[in-house]
Design an enzyme around this catalytic site. Structure first.
Site, short mmCIF file in Angstrom:
data_model
loop_
_atom_site.label_atom_id
_atom_site.label_comp_id
_atom_site.label_asym_id
_atom_site.label_seq_id
_atom_site.Cartn_x
_atom_site.Cartn_y
_atom_site.Cartn_z
N GLN A 1 -16.33 5.84 -4.86
CA GLN A 1 -16.42 5.15 -3.47
C GLN A 1 -16.42 6.06 -2.37
O GLN A 1 -15.92 7.08 -2.33
CB GLN A 1 -15.14 4.08 -3.20
CG GLN A 1 -15.22 3.49 -1.78
CD GLN A 1 -14.10 2.43 -1.71
OE1 GLN A 1 -13.58 1.88 -2.56
NE2 GLN A 1 -13.47 2.32 -0.54
N HIS B 1 0.80 -1.32 0.12
CA HIS B 1 -0.02 0.01 0.02
C HIS B 1 1.02 1.14 0.11
O HIS B 1 0.57 2.38 -0.92
CB HIS B 1 -0.92 -0.04 1.21
CG HIS B 1 -1.59 1.16 1.62
ND1 HIS B 1 -3.16 1.05 1.16
CD2 HIS B 1 -1.40 2.34 2.07
CE1 HIS B 1 -3.69 2.32 1.65
NE2 HIS B 1 -2.55 2.99 2.14
N GLU B 2 1.98 1.28 0.83
CA GLU B 2 2.49 2.33 0.85
C GLU B 2 3.33 2.71 -0.33
O GLU B 2 3.93 3.77 -0.78
CB GLU B 2 3.62 2.53 2.24
CG GLU B 2 2.97 2.19 3.69
CD GLU B 2 1.85 3.32 3.91
OE1 GLU B 2 2.02 4.48 3.34
OE2 GLU B 2 1.08 2.93 4.51
N1 ARG Z 1 -1.16 4.25 5.78
C1 ARG Z 1 -2.06 3.26 6.33
C2 ARG Z 1 -2.17 3.19 7.70
O1 ARG Z 1 -1.31 3.42 8.39
C3 ARG Z 1 -1.74 1.86 5.99
C4 ARG Z 1 -3.00 1.04 5.80
C5 ARG Z 1 -2.46 -0.35 5.16
N2 ARG Z 1 -3.41 -1.29 5.60
C6 ARG Z 1 -3.44 -2.65 5.75
N3 ARG Z 1 -4.25 -3.36 5.61
N4 ARG Z 1 -2.07 -2.86 5.69
O2 ARG Z 1 -3.41 3.55 8.40
ZN ZN Z 2 -2.45 5.11 2.54
CA CA Z 3 -15.13 9.21 -1.52
#
Ligand code: ARG
Ligand code: ZN
Ligand code: CA
Length: 254
Positions: free
Chosen positions: A194, A163-164
């Protein structure tokens, strides 16, 4: 650009307790996960609902721990730094020797990944393209890195790093970062509009913003669901990431 781009990675382990000084094996598990997720080679891609399967995409990125350091000497691509800081926040202190962290390696040659204790339930954060080189890269908490050792459910499949790195390659959150409203955009055409972030493990279809019948693409890496529920990037997201590699990040990779 056609074909795959290989990204050299340096992992900066910044630890306060010995447990946080994660193993080489745990770091390798994360690199392997990246090489699956960014090649659409993850086994759980099979869980994508049929209506979204046609846009699930191979991002054509390969990741490898760096083999030479900024001075040109051999390296295993890992730095290890003990810190007095018991928990970092998203203020970039982990990115400098002077503030209890570790200086970045040159951002035009390496993807910098800092793994450290993060406070307040923060799993990770990233710098988008175009920012200062000294703070470029991604930060991930030691309990959300790789799939073994200190990794803890439900964030124990390495998807926080996936994700990052999506952000680092210019992807926005899939809900458009407008709270729960329907006016925000991720500037990607093949992700449905969404409402807000999805958490946990939603069941398909999850409708918001009149996006039925298929609803939210909550199984996308750029939502906020559990690691075992986020499994795909789309063609449109891959186009954005590749444009980033052709533009602001053209120096990195080969
Ligand atoms: N930047 C997000 C946070 O820290 C990362 C989310 C990652 N989600 C995950 N399921 N690994 O909240
Ligand atoms: Zn994020
Ligand atoms: Ca939205």
């Amino acid at each position: 650009r056609p074909g795959c781009t290989r990204i050299p990675v340096v992992v900066h382990v910044v630890y306060n307790t010995d447990e946080q000084n994660i193993s080489r094996e745990q770091i390798d598990s994360q690199i392997e996960i990246l090489n699956e997720d960014f090649r659409k080679a993850n086994a759980d891609i099979s869980t994508v609902p049929a209506p979204f399967a046609p846009v699930a995409a191979d991002a054509r990125l390969l990741f490898a721990l760096a083999t030479s350091d900024p001075d040109g000497n051999p390296t295993d691509g890992i730095t290890r730094t003990r810190t007095d800081v018991s928990g970092f926040v998203d203020d970039d202190k982990v990115k400098a020797d002077a503030s209890g962290g570790k200086d970045a390696w040159p951002a035009d040659e390496y993807l910098n990944i800092w793994v450290c204790p993060l406070s307040g339930g923060l799993l990770g954060y990233a710098q988008f393209p175009g920012g200062p080189a000294a703070t470029d890269g991604v930060v991930v908490t030691y309990t959300g890195f790789g799939n073994m050792g200190t990794a803890r459910a439900p964030f124990d499949l390495g998807r926080t790093t996936t994700h990052e790195i999506g952000h680092w390659l210019n992807l926005f959150h899939i809900w458009g970062d407008d709270g729960t409203g329907c006016s925000g955009s991720d500037f990607v055409d093949d992700t449905p509009n969404q409402g807000g972030a999805n958490l946990g493990k939603p069941t398909f279809p999850k409708v918001s913003c009149d996006n039925g019948p298929d609803g939210d693409m909550f199984m996308n890496y750029m939502d906020y669901v559990d690691d075992d529920t986020m499994v795909m990037f789309t063609e449109g997201q891959v186009a954005r990431m590749q444009a980033c590699l052709d533009g602001p990040r053209s120096a990195i990779g080969e």
